[in-house]
Design a protein around this motif. Structure first.
Motif, PDB file in Angstrom:
ATOM      1  N   ALA A  40      43.885  11.025 -14.471  1.00 16.20           N
ATOM      2  CA  ALA A  40      43.180  12.229 -14.898  1.00 16.20           C
ATOM      3  C   ALA A  40      44.040  12.984 -15.911  1.00 16.20           C
ATOM      4  CB  ALA A  40      42.876  13.105 -13.693  1.00 16.20           C
ATOM      5  N   GLN A  43      47.751  14.297 -15.310  1.00 13.44           N
ATOM      6  CA  GLN A  43      48.210  13.838 -14.005  1.00 13.44           C
ATOM      7  C   GLN A  43      48.729  12.399 -14.093  1.00 13.44           C
ATOM      8  OE1 GLN A  43      45.573  14.675 -10.715  1.00 13.44           O
ATOM      9  NE2 GLN A  43      44.760  16.517 -11.694  1.00 13.44           N
ATOM     10  N   GLU A  46      46.785   7.070 -10.388  1.00 12.09           N
ATOM     11  CA  GLU A  46      46.326   7.155  -9.002  1.00 12.09           C
ATOM     12  C   GLU A  46      45.572   5.876  -8.664  1.00 12.09           C
ATOM     13  OE1 GLU A  46      43.941  10.635  -6.746  1.00 12.09           O
ATOM     14  OE2 GLU A  46      42.788   9.676  -8.334  1.00 12.09           O
ATOM     15  N   SER A  62      38.876   9.259  -0.956  1.00 13.47           N
ATOM     16  CA  SER A  62      37.928  10.130  -1.653  1.00 13.47           C
ATOM     17  C   SER A  62      36.811   9.356  -2.362  1.00 13.47           C
ATOM     18  CB  SER A  62      38.664  11.007  -2.668  1.00 13.47           C
ATOM     19  OG  SER A  62      39.278  10.216  -3.668  1.00 13.47           O
ATOM     20  N   LYS A  86      31.578  12.500  -9.252  1.00 17.82           N
ATOM     21  CA  LYS A  86      31.938  13.907  -9.166  1.00 17.82           C
ATOM     22  C   LYS A  86      32.848  14.273 -10.333  1.00 17.82           C
ATOM     23  CE  LYS A  86      31.795  13.634  -4.121  1.00 17.82           C
ATOM     24  NZ  LYS A  86      32.521  13.871  -2.851  1.00 17.82           N
ATOM     25  N   PRO A  87      32.904  15.556 -10.692  1.00 13.01           N
ATOM     26  CA  PRO A  87      33.796  15.954 -11.799  1.00 13.01           C
ATOM     27  C   PRO A  87      35.249  15.525 -11.573  1.00 13.01           C
ATOM     28  CG  PRO A  87      32.267  17.718 -11.293  1.00 13.01           C
ATOM     29  CD  PRO A  87      32.052  16.675 -10.243  1.00 13.01           C
ATOM     30  N   GLU A  88      35.677  15.492 -10.333  1.00 12.19           N
ATOM     31  CA  GLU A  88      37.059  15.091 -10.049  1.00 12.19           C
ATOM     32  C   GLU A  88      37.301  13.605 -10.237  1.00 12.19           C
ATOM     33  OE1 GLU A  88      35.018  16.835  -8.038  1.00 12.19           O
ATOM     34  OE2 GLU A  88      35.265  16.268  -5.927  1.00 12.19           O
ATOM     35  N   ASP A  89      36.248  12.837 -10.514  1.00 17.58           N
ATOM     36  CA  ASP A  89      36.419  11.418 -10.852  1.00 17.58           C
ATOM     37  C   ASP A  89      36.733  11.219 -12.336  1.00 17.58           C
ATOM     38  OD1 ASP A  89      33.672  10.755  -8.655  1.00 17.58           O
ATOM     39  OD2 ASP A  89      35.805  10.433  -8.228  1.00 17.58           O
ATOM     40  N   THR A  90      36.690  12.300 -13.108  1.00 16.58           N
ATOM     41  CA  THR A  90      36.990  12.212 -14.535  1.00 16.58           C
ATOM     42  C   THR A  90      38.413  11.718 -14.747  1.00 16.58           C
ATOM     43  OG1 THR A  90      35.422  13.939 -15.143  1.00 16.58           O
ATOM     44  CG2 THR A  90      37.247  13.544 -16.656  1.00 16.58           C
ATOM     45  N   SER A 124      30.559  15.453 -16.016  1.00 18.78           N
ATOM     46  CA  SER A 124      30.429  16.872 -16.339  1.00 18.78           C
ATOM     47  C   SER A 124      28.962  17.226 -16.510  1.00 18.78           C
ATOM     48  CB  SER A 124      31.187  17.179 -17.629  1.00 18.78           C
ATOM     49  OG  SER A 124      30.944  18.507 -18.051  1.00 18.78           O
TER      50      SER A 124
END
Length: 125
Positions: A40, A43, A46, A62, A86-90, A124
């Motif tokens: 990401a 970051q 991961e 997750s 989800k946006p956190e998968d960007t 998004s």
């Protein structure tokens, strides 16, 4: 030499789906465990999911129930079906190859694994 070429990324709205592919060449694909990892913005890398040479499959908590990893050894291709994004998968998603053959999931992923150039996934509204 090992070549891993990811494709299938793009921009989707939350709840959407994408299917990533990784075309592999330069090695005997069915001998090696493979993983998907992501990075990401701002970051570190991961680990997301892996499919191992003993047939086992693992997922990051997750993404369980939303992502499905698979491989087609006849086509030398690794896949990641991503649903309910989800946006956190960007992130930029990379496929990765274990440097050692016939190794199970004791090591999910490490920096010694070869990676492709990545494909961007943006979630998004």
């Amino acid at each position: 030499q090992v070549q891993l070429v990811e494709s299938g990324g793009g921009s989707v709205q939350p709840g959407g789906s994408l299917k990533l592919s990784c075309a592999a060449s330069g090695f005997t694909f069915n001998m090696y465990s493979m993983s998907w990892v992501r990075q990401a913005p701002g970051q570190g890398l991961e680990w997301v999911s892996g499919i191992y040479s003993d047939g086992s499959i693992r997922y990051k908590d997750s993404v369980k129930g939303r992502f499905t990893i698979s491989r087609d050894d006849a086509k030398n291709t690794l896949y990641l079906q991503m649903n309910n994004l989800k946006p956190e998968d960007t992130a930029v998603y990379y496929c990765a190859k274990d440097p050692l053959p016939y190794r199970g999931p004791a090591i999910l992923y490490s920096s010694s694994w070869s990676r492709g150039q990545g494909t961007q996934v943006t979630v998004s509204s």
